[in-house]
Design a protein around this motif. Structure first.
Motif, PDB file in Angstrom:
ATOM      1  N   MET A   1      -8.122  12.721   2.621  1.00 33.65           N
ATOM      2  CA  MET A   1      -6.857  12.283   2.613  1.00 33.65           C
ATOM      3  C   MET A   1      -5.899  12.914   2.194  1.00 33.65           C
ATOM      4  SD  MET A   1      -7.369   8.176   2.339  1.00 33.65           S
ATOM      5  CE  MET A   1      -7.731   7.767   0.810  1.00 33.65           C
ATOM      6  N   SER A   2      -4.411  13.149   2.404  1.00 34.67           N
ATOM      7  CA  SER A   2      -3.175  12.987   1.409  1.00 34.67           C
ATOM      8  C   SER A   2      -2.900  12.110   1.221  1.00 34.67           C
ATOM      9  CB  SER A   2      -2.177  14.073   2.310  1.00 34.67           C
ATOM     10  OG  SER A   2      -1.937  12.839   3.189  1.00 34.67           O
ATOM     11  N   ASP A   3      -2.869  10.773   1.295  1.00 32.92           N
ATOM     12  CA  ASP A   3      -1.827   9.602   0.852  1.00 32.92           C
ATOM     13  C   ASP A   3      -2.494   8.297   1.675  1.00 32.92           C
ATOM     14  OD1 ASP A   3       0.698   7.931   1.751  1.00 32.92           O
ATOM     15  OD2 ASP A   3       0.640   8.706   0.058  1.00 32.92           O
ATOM     16  N   VAL A   4      -2.287   7.295   0.822  1.00 36.55           N
ATOM     17  CA  VAL A   4      -2.851   5.772   1.501  1.00 36.55           C
ATOM     18  C   VAL A   4      -2.557   5.705   2.844  1.00 36.55           C
ATOM     19  CG1 VAL A   4      -0.647   4.778   0.364  1.00 36.55           C
ATOM     20  CG2 VAL A   4      -3.214   4.308   0.096  1.00 36.55           C
ATOM     21  N   ALA A   5      -1.317   6.531   3.263  1.00 37.63           N
ATOM     22  CA  ALA A   5      -1.103   6.004   4.414  1.00 37.63           C
ATOM     23  C   ALA A   5      -2.160   6.265   5.245  1.00 37.63           C
ATOM     24  CB  ALA A   5       0.140   6.312   4.608  1.00 37.63           C
ATOM     25  N   ASP A   6      -3.084   7.285   5.151  1.00 36.52           N
ATOM     26  CA  ASP A   6      -3.554   8.146   6.016  1.00 36.52           C
ATOM     27  C   ASP A   6      -5.516   7.675   6.080  1.00 36.52           C
ATOM     28  OD1 ASP A   6      -2.221   9.649   6.940  1.00 36.52           O
ATOM     29  OD2 ASP A   6      -3.020  11.305   5.447  1.00 36.52           O
ATOM     30  N   TRP A   7      -5.277   6.288   5.655  1.00 38.57           N
ATOM     31  CA  TRP A   7      -6.075   5.326   5.480  1.00 38.57           C
ATOM     32  C   TRP A   7      -6.999   4.527   6.655  1.00 38.57           C
ATOM     33  CZ3 TRP A   7     -10.100   4.374   1.689  1.00 38.57           C
ATOM     34  CH2 TRP A   7     -11.455   4.037   2.449  1.00 38.57           C
ATOM     35  N   TRP A   8      -5.909   4.796   7.145  1.00 35.70           N
ATOM     36  CA  TRP A   8      -6.268   4.126   8.891  1.00 35.70           C
ATOM     37  C   TRP A   8      -4.704   4.867   9.455  1.00 35.70           C
ATOM     38  CZ3 TRP A   8      -9.733   1.204   9.127  1.00 35.70           C
ATOM     39  CH2 TRP A   8     -10.034  -0.115   8.329  1.00 35.70           C
ATOM     40  N   ARG A   9      -5.132   5.802  10.711  1.00 40.71           N
ATOM     41  CA  ARG A   9      -5.519   6.299  11.658  1.00 40.71           C
ATOM     42  C   ARG A   9      -4.714   6.130  13.024  1.00 40.71           C
ATOM     43  NH1 ARG A   9      -4.768  11.141   9.156  1.00 40.71           N
ATOM     44  NH2 ARG A   9      -4.043  12.804  10.663  1.00 40.71           N
ATOM     45  N   THR A  10      -3.557   5.666  13.243  1.00 36.85           N
ATOM     46  CA  THR A  10      -3.949   4.956  14.819  1.00 36.85           C
ATOM     47  C   THR A  10      -2.460   5.910  16.072  1.00 36.85           C
ATOM     48  OG1 THR A  10      -3.300   3.217  16.482  1.00 36.85           O
ATOM     49  CG2 THR A  10      -1.860   3.366  14.042  1.00 36.85           C
ATOM     50  N   SER A  11      -2.889   6.390  17.065  1.00 30.17           N
ATOM     51  CA  SER A  11      -1.731   6.514  17.270  1.00 30.17           C
ATOM     52  C   SER A  11      -1.158   5.456  18.776  1.00 30.17           C
ATOM     53  CB  SER A  11      -2.269   7.706  18.542  1.00 30.17           C
ATOM     54  OG  SER A  11      -2.632   7.650  19.585  1.00 30.17           O
ATOM     55  N   ILE A  12      -1.455   3.824  18.833  1.00 30.84           N
ATOM     56  CA  ILE A  12      -1.719   3.146  19.832  1.00 30.84           C
ATOM     57  C   ILE A  12      -0.161   2.243  19.014  1.00 30.84           C
ATOM     58  CG2 ILE A  12      -1.718   1.042  19.537  1.00 30.84           C
ATOM     59  CD1 ILE A  12      -4.300   1.511  19.349  1.00 30.84           C
ATOM     60  N   ILE A  13       0.273   2.544  17.627  1.00 34.23           N
ATOM     61  CA  ILE A  13       1.625   1.628  17.112  1.00 34.23           C
ATOM     62  C   ILE A  13       2.465   2.172  16.424  1.00 34.23           C
ATOM     63  CG2 ILE A  13       0.050  -0.047  16.093  1.00 34.23           C
ATOM     64  CD1 ILE A  13       2.241  -2.032  16.324  1.00 34.23           C
ATOM     65  N   ASP A  14       3.209   2.156  16.260  1.00 32.33           N
ATOM     66  CA  ASP A  14       4.356   3.309  14.846  1.00 32.33           C
ATOM     67  C   ASP A  14       5.562   1.728  14.795  1.00 32.33           C
ATOM     68  OD1 ASP A  14       5.584   4.283  13.040  1.00 32.33           O
ATOM     69  OD2 ASP A  14       6.950   5.554  14.112  1.00 32.33           O
ATOM     70  N   MET A  15       5.983   1.029  13.628  1.00 32.26           N
ATOM     71  CA  MET A  15       6.690   0.175  13.334  1.00 32.26           C
ATOM     72  C   MET A  15       7.119   0.290  12.515  1.00 32.26           C
ATOM     73  SD  MET A  15       5.010  -3.288  13.006  1.00 32.26           S
ATOM     74  CE  MET A  15       3.225  -4.158  11.567  1.00 32.26           C
ATOM     75  N   GLU A  16       8.437   0.269  12.500  1.00 30.48           N
ATOM     76  CA  GLU A  16       9.385  -0.109  10.075  1.00 30.48           C
ATOM     77  C   GLU A  16      10.221  -1.796  11.357  1.00 30.48           C
ATOM     78  OE1 GLU A  16      11.166   3.990  10.226  1.00 30.48           O
ATOM     79  OE2 GLU A  16      12.583   3.159  11.963  1.00 30.48           O
ATOM     80  N   PRO A  17      10.750  -1.466   9.487  1.00 32.79           N
ATOM     81  CA  PRO A  17      11.831  -3.218   9.656  1.00 32.79           C
ATOM     82  C   PRO A  17      11.934  -2.637  10.729  1.00 32.79           C
ATOM     83  CG  PRO A  17      11.488  -2.660   7.443  1.00 32.79           C
ATOM     84  CD  PRO A  17      10.478  -1.527   8.555  1.00 32.79           C
TER      85      PRO A  17
END
Length: 254
Positions: A1-17
């Motif tokens: 795991m390279s970063d805390v962002a990889d704790w949950w991985r998904t190809s379903i949704i991507d979002m930002e403000p």
């Protein structure tokens, strides 16, 4: 795991403000342009169904929405409301009753159809092998209330046949299901009708859904009936209503 962002991985949704994309599609492009069944397909499968696939898929979803207060899940929803629970808790209580015996036959029927499709033996022998391993009850066939015909099954098979003619699916699993129904009639001497689980399993198998998804999709369908009954019970009122009227008593055999 390279970063805390990889704790949950998904190809379903991507979002930002200010941006939401589902399976790569901006949400604003999906809203108003896809139906709810198409959205379910996209979220679960990752691609968009053809018009014919979406129509057949929707038919399966519609067919299983309700089976009345005698169904344990529906009864649980109504009882939950009389215990003071809000709609979301009533729905959760009801959905949690959809297990292997009540609600799981669709998944088991898809497994059965795949088993029979892979079998090198004649269907009769393969069905014996299934029953030897899984028990004498053949999932997707027989109904304690609808005899000799579950009215939902013939209509769904009719739509499958229309889809085969339109090139939407090839009908292989539908043919297996009909053969199972005929085999059970031959063995018992009386109709053992394909039920809603067997018929929707045909559709889900024809459309390429994995067996466990058949149960999840059934839960989505039945949630509609659960919500309707829970809301109706909310309007009717009632307090702490159990499974039978107060005048009835259980049999004590201690």
């Amino acid at each position: 795991m390279s970063d805390v962002a990889d704790w949950w991985r998904t190809s379903i949704i991507d979002m930002e403000p200010g941006r939401i994309e589902l399976r790569g599609h901006p949400i604003e492009e999906l809203i108003g342009s896809v139906s709810f069944p198409e959205m379910i397909w996209l979220m679960v499968r990752g691609d968009r169904p053809s018009e014919g696939q979406a129509k057949l898929f929707e038919a399966a979803l519609v067919s299983a929405v309700d089976h009345g207060p005698q169904a344990p899940s529906i009864a649980a929803a109504r009882m939950s409301v009389t215990c003071g629970l809000p709609l979301n808790n009533a729905m959760a209580s009801a959905v949690n009753m959809l297990g292997d015996v009540h609600g799981g036959a669709g998944e088991q029927a898809v497994e059965l159809y795949h088993f029979l499709a892979r079998a090198g033996a004649p269907l009769s022998d393969a069905l014996d092998d299934w029953c030897a391993a899984r028990g004498k009850i053949v999932p997707g066939f027989g109904h304690r209330f609808h005899t000799p015909t579950d009215p939902r099954a013939p209509r769904l098979l009719e739509l499958v046949n229309e889809s085969v003619e339109a090139g939407v699916c090839d009908g292989a699993f539908a043919e297996i299901a009909v053969q199972v129904e005929q085999e059970l009639l031959s063995r018992t001497g009386k109709p053992v009708p394909m039920n809603i689980d067997g018929a929707t399993a045909v559709i889900y198998a024809e459309l390429g859904f994995a067996p466990p998804l058949a149960r999840g999709l059934f839960c989505l369908s039945r949630s509609v009936g659960i919500l309707a009954h829970a809301w109706e019970q909310t309007q009717q009122g009632g307090r702490n209503k159990g499974p039978t009227p107060p005048g009835y008593r259980w049999t004590f055999d201690g």
